[in-house]
Design a protein around this motif. Structure first.
Motif, short mmCIF file in Angstrom:
data_model
loop_
_atom_site.label_atom_id
_atom_site.label_comp_id
_atom_site.label_asym_id
_atom_site.label_seq_id
_atom_site.Cartn_x
_atom_site.Cartn_y
_atom_site.Cartn_z
N PRO A 123 0.73 -1.21 -0.13
CA PRO A 123 -0.19 -0.10 0.06
C PRO A 123 0.91 1.48 0.07
CG PRO A 123 -0.91 -1.39 1.49
CD PRO A 123 0.48 -2.15 1.14
N TRP A 124 0.00 2.32 -0.58
CA TRP A 124 0.84 3.58 -0.43
C TRP A 124 1.15 4.19 0.84
CZ3 TRP A 124 2.28 5.85 -4.69
CH2 TRP A 124 1.71 5.94 -5.89
N HIS A 125 2.58 4.50 1.17
CA HIS A 125 2.93 4.83 2.59
C HIS A 125 4.14 5.78 2.49
CE1 HIS A 125 5.49 1.60 1.31
NE2 HIS A 125 6.34 2.00 2.32
N GLN A 126 4.49 6.49 3.61
CA GLN A 126 5.75 7.16 3.85
C GLN A 126 6.50 6.21 4.88
OE1 GLN A 126 3.61 10.91 4.85
NE2 GLN A 126 5.22 11.75 3.49
N ASP A 127 7.80 6.04 4.39
CA ASP A 127 8.78 5.13 5.13
C ASP A 127 8.95 5.85 6.58
OD1 ASP A 127 9.23 3.25 3.23
OD2 ASP A 127 11.11 4.18 2.70
N GLN A 128 9.08 7.12 6.59
CA GLN A 128 9.66 7.94 7.76
C GLN A 128 8.54 8.22 8.88
OE1 GLN A 128 12.63 10.74 6.76
NE2 GLN A 128 12.74 11.52 8.60
N ILE A 129 7.44 7.65 8.64
CA ILE A 129 6.59 7.55 9.92
C ILE A 129 7.15 6.77 10.77
CG2 ILE A 129 4.48 8.60 8.52
CD1 ILE A 129 3.35 5.51 8.99
N GLY A 165 6.77 16.61 4.06
CA GLY A 165 6.95 15.86 5.22
C GLY A 165 5.85 15.09 5.55
N TYR A 166 5.34 14.99 6.65
CA TYR A 166 4.17 14.05 7.05
C TYR A 166 2.84 14.28 6.27
CZ TYR A 166 5.92 11.96 11.51
OH TYR A 166 6.36 11.28 12.64
N VAL A 167 2.37 13.69 5.70
CA VAL A 167 1.36 13.58 4.87
C VAL A 167 -0.02 12.92 5.85
CG1 VAL A 167 -0.15 13.01 2.75
CG2 VAL A 167 2.21 14.03 2.61
N SER A 168 0.41 11.81 6.26
CA SER A 168 -0.52 11.01 6.93
C SER A 168 0.37 10.09 8.08
CB SER A 168 -1.58 10.12 6.24
OG SER A 168 -1.99 9.02 6.97
N ARG A 169 0.18 9.99 9.06
CA ARG A 169 0.74 9.04 10.16
C ARG A 169 0.44 7.50 10.06
NH1 ARG A 169 3.49 11.86 14.24
NH2 ARG A 169 3.17 14.25 13.90
N GLN A 170 -0.54 7.40 8.99
CA GLN A 170 -1.03 5.86 9.00
C GLN A 170 0.13 4.86 8.76
OE1 GLN A 170 -3.93 6.83 6.03
NE2 GLN A 170 -5.82 6.88 7.86
N GLU A 171 0.17 4.01 9.27
CA GLU A 171 1.07 2.90 9.02
C GLU A 171 0.61 2.10 7.77
OE1 GLU A 171 1.97 0.52 12.46
OE2 GLU A 171 2.06 2.01 13.64
N ILE A 172 1.47 1.19 7.15
CA ILE A 172 1.18 0.65 5.77
C ILE A 172 -0.19 -0.17 6.13
CG2 ILE A 172 1.97 -1.07 4.24
CD1 ILE A 172 4.87 -0.29 4.85
N SER A 173 -1.14 -0.08 5.18
CA SER A 173 -2.72 -0.81 5.57
C SER A 173 -3.44 -0.47 4.60
CB SER A 173 -3.32 -0.32 6.80
OG SER A 173 -3.39 1.17 6.82
#
Length: 273
Positions: A123-129, A165-173
């Protein structure tokens, strides 16, 4: 010094255009970062350890979205001297330093990411969260150990999102996939997938770059090794989530907020003379 070590220490020359393109997009595709003979040598060792440490006990079809995405094994460099030579390679580390525009880089950690036949999308995510770091100067090398066909392809990157930077704090899901997917579509953010890759090619992407990966419809394992680098001199930030607390304990043993991100698990792998 054997021929593998010679190649791993030899400089991979980047052009000014490649560096500026990375700075703009937050991702880049580089060919032949490691040659065929060398990558075949390391593929054997990495695969052996991934299969030995794989803890999935259910078929792909019976796992959740994260479990379907890949077999994920971290810090393999601590298990094998051969894998350590790969992860600590000055050739890779200098690419990371040059792309980030820093004088030195340390290992954050490595991860083998093997997507099984029939494996699901990432899924879409940002590693750095997940990372309790006081910097945006992080980068991940993503290198296939075997050829990757067009239908599996590279990761898909949302260009320029590393600047947000942060767009969403959601983990990969599934939820992160929906939320970030809607964000990307709503802002008409360009998406890039580099398609087929040869073993030893690599992508590099920034820690905040939003990305995803297709599933694996083939009968073959998609074998990828990643190395995550952080700029030398970075300090550990106060964890902002349970995931960041866990990362701090796992990847920075014995350290806490305010300390340099430089435990025994985070060696300096490149520094300008």
């Amino acid at each position: 010094m054997d021929k593998w070590e010679q190649e791993l220490s030899r400089e991979y020359v980047l052009t000014a255009n490649q560096i500026s393109k990375y700075e703009e997009d937050g991702h880049i595709f580089l060919t032949n970062v490691l040659g065929n003979e060398s990558i075949a040598q390391f593929e054997k060792h990495i695969t052996e350890w991934v299969m030995k440490l794989n803890n999935h006990d259910k078929p792909v079809s019976q796992r959740d979205t994260y479990g379907k995405a890949f077999i994920q094994i971290g810090n393999l460099w601590t298990r094998s001297e051969d894998i350590q030579r790969f992860v600590m390679a000055k050739r890779f580390a200098k690419i990371a330093a040059n792309l980030m525009g820093v004088d030195g880089v340390r290992i954050y950690h490595d991860q083998a990411l093997f997507k099984e036949p029939g494996g699901g999308h990432t899924p879409w995510h940002q590693d750095q969260i997940y990372w309790p770091l006081d910097t945006s100067n992080t980068i991940t090398m993503w290198m296939p150990l075997v050829p990757i066909p067009q239908e599996v392809g590279t990761m898909t990157f949302a260009s320029g999102t590393h600047k947000l930077g942060y767009v969403s704090r959601q983990e990969i899901s599934d939820e992160s996939h929906r939320t970030l997917g809607q964000f990307i579509e709503g802002r008409s953010i360009p998406q890039v997938n580099y398609g087929a890759m040869a073993a030893g090619d690599a992508t590099f992407h920034a820690g905040w770059t939003i990305h995803s990966a297709p599933g694996n419809p083939t009968a073959f394992m998609r074998k990828v090794m990643t190395v995550i680098y952080v700029a030398d001199g970075v300090r550990i930030a106060e964890p902002a989530s349970k995931a960041q607390v866990n990362d701090m304990k796992q990847w920075f043993p014995g350290l806490g907020p305010g300390d340099l991100a430089a435990s025994e698990l985070n060696p300096l792998v490149y520094g300008r003379e």
